[in-house]
Design a protein around this motif. Structure first.
Motif, PDB file in Angstrom:
ATOM      1  N   LEU A 141      40.603  37.854  37.495  1.00  0.00           N
ATOM      2  CA  LEU A 141      39.187  38.213  37.506  1.00  0.00           C
ATOM      3  C   LEU A 141      38.385  37.291  36.596  1.00  0.00           C
ATOM      4  CD1 LEU A 141      36.816  40.052  38.275  1.00  0.00           C
ATOM      5  CD2 LEU A 141      37.506  41.592  36.426  1.00  0.00           C
ATOM      6  N   VAL A 142      38.880  37.064  35.390  1.00  0.00           N
ATOM      7  CA  VAL A 142      38.166  36.185  34.465  1.00  0.00           C
ATOM      8  C   VAL A 142      38.075  34.778  35.050  1.00  0.00           C
ATOM      9  CG1 VAL A 142      38.207  35.122  32.176  1.00  0.00           C
ATOM     10  CG2 VAL A 142      38.763  37.545  32.440  1.00  0.00           C
ATOM     11  N   GLY A 143      39.117  34.358  35.745  1.00  0.00           N
ATOM     12  CA  GLY A 143      39.091  33.040  36.375  1.00  0.00           C
ATOM     13  C   GLY A 143      37.995  32.921  37.423  1.00  0.00           C
ATOM     14  N   VAL A 144      37.858  33.941  38.269  1.00  0.00           N
ATOM     15  CA  VAL A 144      36.829  33.870  39.305  1.00  0.00           C
ATOM     16  C   VAL A 144      35.439  34.016  38.689  1.00  0.00           C
ATOM     17  CG1 VAL A 144      36.635  36.321  39.978  1.00  0.00           C
ATOM     18  CG2 VAL A 144      36.369  34.545  41.704  1.00  0.00           C
ATOM     19  N   VAL A 175      38.857  47.180  38.856  1.00  0.00           N
ATOM     20  CA  VAL A 175      39.738  46.059  39.192  1.00  0.00           C
ATOM     21  C   VAL A 175      40.575  45.624  37.982  1.00  0.00           C
ATOM     22  CG1 VAL A 175      38.300  45.205  41.072  1.00  0.00           C
ATOM     23  CG2 VAL A 175      37.856  44.419  38.748  1.00  0.00           C
ATOM     24  N   LEU A 176      40.532  46.382  36.888  1.00  0.00           N
ATOM     25  CA  LEU A 176      41.287  46.020  35.683  1.00  0.00           C
ATOM     26  C   LEU A 176      42.541  46.888  35.591  1.00  0.00           C
ATOM     27  CD1 LEU A 176      38.353  45.836  33.072  1.00  0.00           C
ATOM     28  CD2 LEU A 176      39.207  44.043  34.590  1.00  0.00           C
ATOM     29  N   GLN A 222      41.076  45.816  26.340  1.00  0.00           N
ATOM     30  CA  GLN A 222      40.984  44.853  25.240  1.00  0.00           C
ATOM     31  C   GLN A 222      41.336  43.454  25.714  1.00  0.00           C
ATOM     32  OE1 GLN A 222      39.952  45.341  21.941  1.00  0.00           O
ATOM     33  NE2 GLN A 222      40.035  43.092  21.989  1.00  0.00           N
ATOM     34  N   LEU A 223      42.320  43.362  26.590  1.00  0.00           N
ATOM     35  CA  LEU A 223      42.691  42.065  27.141  1.00  0.00           C
ATOM     36  C   LEU A 223      41.523  41.455  27.910  1.00  0.00           C
ATOM     37  CD1 LEU A 223      44.767  39.851  27.869  1.00  0.00           C
ATOM     38  CD2 LEU A 223      45.437  41.278  29.830  1.00  0.00           C
TER      39      LEU A 223
END
Length: 306
Positions: A235-238, A225-226, A267-268
């Motif tokens: 994704l990081v938010g969820v 999913v990246l 890396q992000l």
């Protein structure tokens, strides 16, 4: 495999090797002899030897057979020790209906293999999968790892429709909603034959903490999913919202599998995890390959401490 077992298995291995390299009909393979041998020996080692003589054979790595033939062979091979198989309906196009979720990607295969090697981590637990796509990873876990409940999730209407079809195609029944998923206490026993399953629409950008908590996840997974910066941020938010979903005074475990296509995107992801205060560690690589991959694919799984 013990030397005496290896010697006894040699004719069987040669038979599989010759038929596979000649692309013979699967019905001609000595499946009955394999089943008998599996009952009397170390099944995992014998199956690994067969993989080395067939899909991992040097000639096949250089001149691979058709994907359809390899998939059909692996499906039949997996069926022997497990007594089951997975059937998928998916798109033949990488992008279809404006989404990449209608096909199976490499990290989904990699995560499925890892789960099958570590079934205890999923047994009798509720699993929430983010971005389920065609559903291969979840179907493998449902059939091989004995979870209590499994929630397939995505947001695209065509993906959700295909997901529902694939779940039903593999003999699993669907719960209509979260409330139904939480019922049927008889499924909480270790003797339950199949998990409770539902397909849910989850938009990472708008889903709320209470909506995620309603799934009561013990473990959260995601694969491949990246694929762009916007998706990484969503994704990081969820994941931050999931960190607030406590069950029995603990937050769910989380695992994200991905193919390393663009190091900057990876890396992000780790940078944004750090900004969100989510520690992570890389899961040791596993070597047992059950599925065919694109050449030179490098994959990884991160365990996140939500």
């Amino acid at each position: 495999m013990a030397p005496e077992d290896s010697a006894e298995a040699a004719p069987l291995l040669r038979s599989f090797e010759r038929r596979f390299l000649a692309a013979r009909a699967l019905s001609s393979f000595p499946w009955q002899s394999l089943e008998e041998k599996l009952r009397d020996s170390s099944g995992s080692e014998l199956l690994l030897d067969i993989l080395q003589k067939t899909v991992k054979h040097p000639l096949c790595m250089k001149h691979p057979p058709s994907v359809k033939y390899a998939w059909s062979f692996l499906s039949e091979l997996i069926r022997k020790p497990s007594g089951d198989s997975i059937t998928l309906c998916e798109s033949t196009a990488i992008i279809s209906h404006g989404t990449t979720g209608l096909v199976t990607w490499n990290a989904a295969l990699y995560l499925a293999e890892w789960a099958m090697e570590n079934p205890a981590g999923f047994a009798h637990r509720t699993v929430l999968e983010l971005g389920s796509g065609a559903g291969l990873t979840g179907l493998a876990i449902c059939k091989m790892c004995r979870p209590r409940a499994y929630v397939f999730s995505d947001y695209h209407s065509h993906v959700l429709e295909q997901l529902q079809g694939n779940v039903l195609l593999n003999g699993l029944s669907l719960e209509p909603n979260v409330a139904a998923l939480a019922q049927h206490p008889e499924h909480d026993t270790a003797d339950a034959e199949s998990p409770r399953v539902m397909v849910a629409r989850v938009d990472w950008d708008v889903v709320t903490v209470p909506q995620l908590a309603a799934f009561q996840p013990d473990i959260v997974i995601a694969a491949d999913v990246l694929y762009c910066p916007e998706t990484v941020l969503s994704l990081v938010g969820v994941l931050q919202k999931l960190s607030a979903c406590q069950k029995d005074q603990r937050v769910p475990d989380a695992y994200v599998a991905f193919t390393i296509r663009n190091p900057e995107t990876c890396q992000l992801f780790t940078t944004e995890l750090g900004r969100a205060g989510i520690p992570w560690e890389e899961v040791p690589r596993h070597d047992q390959k059950l599925f065919p991959y694109e050449e030179h694919s490098e994959m990884a799984i991160l365990k996140l401490m939500l």
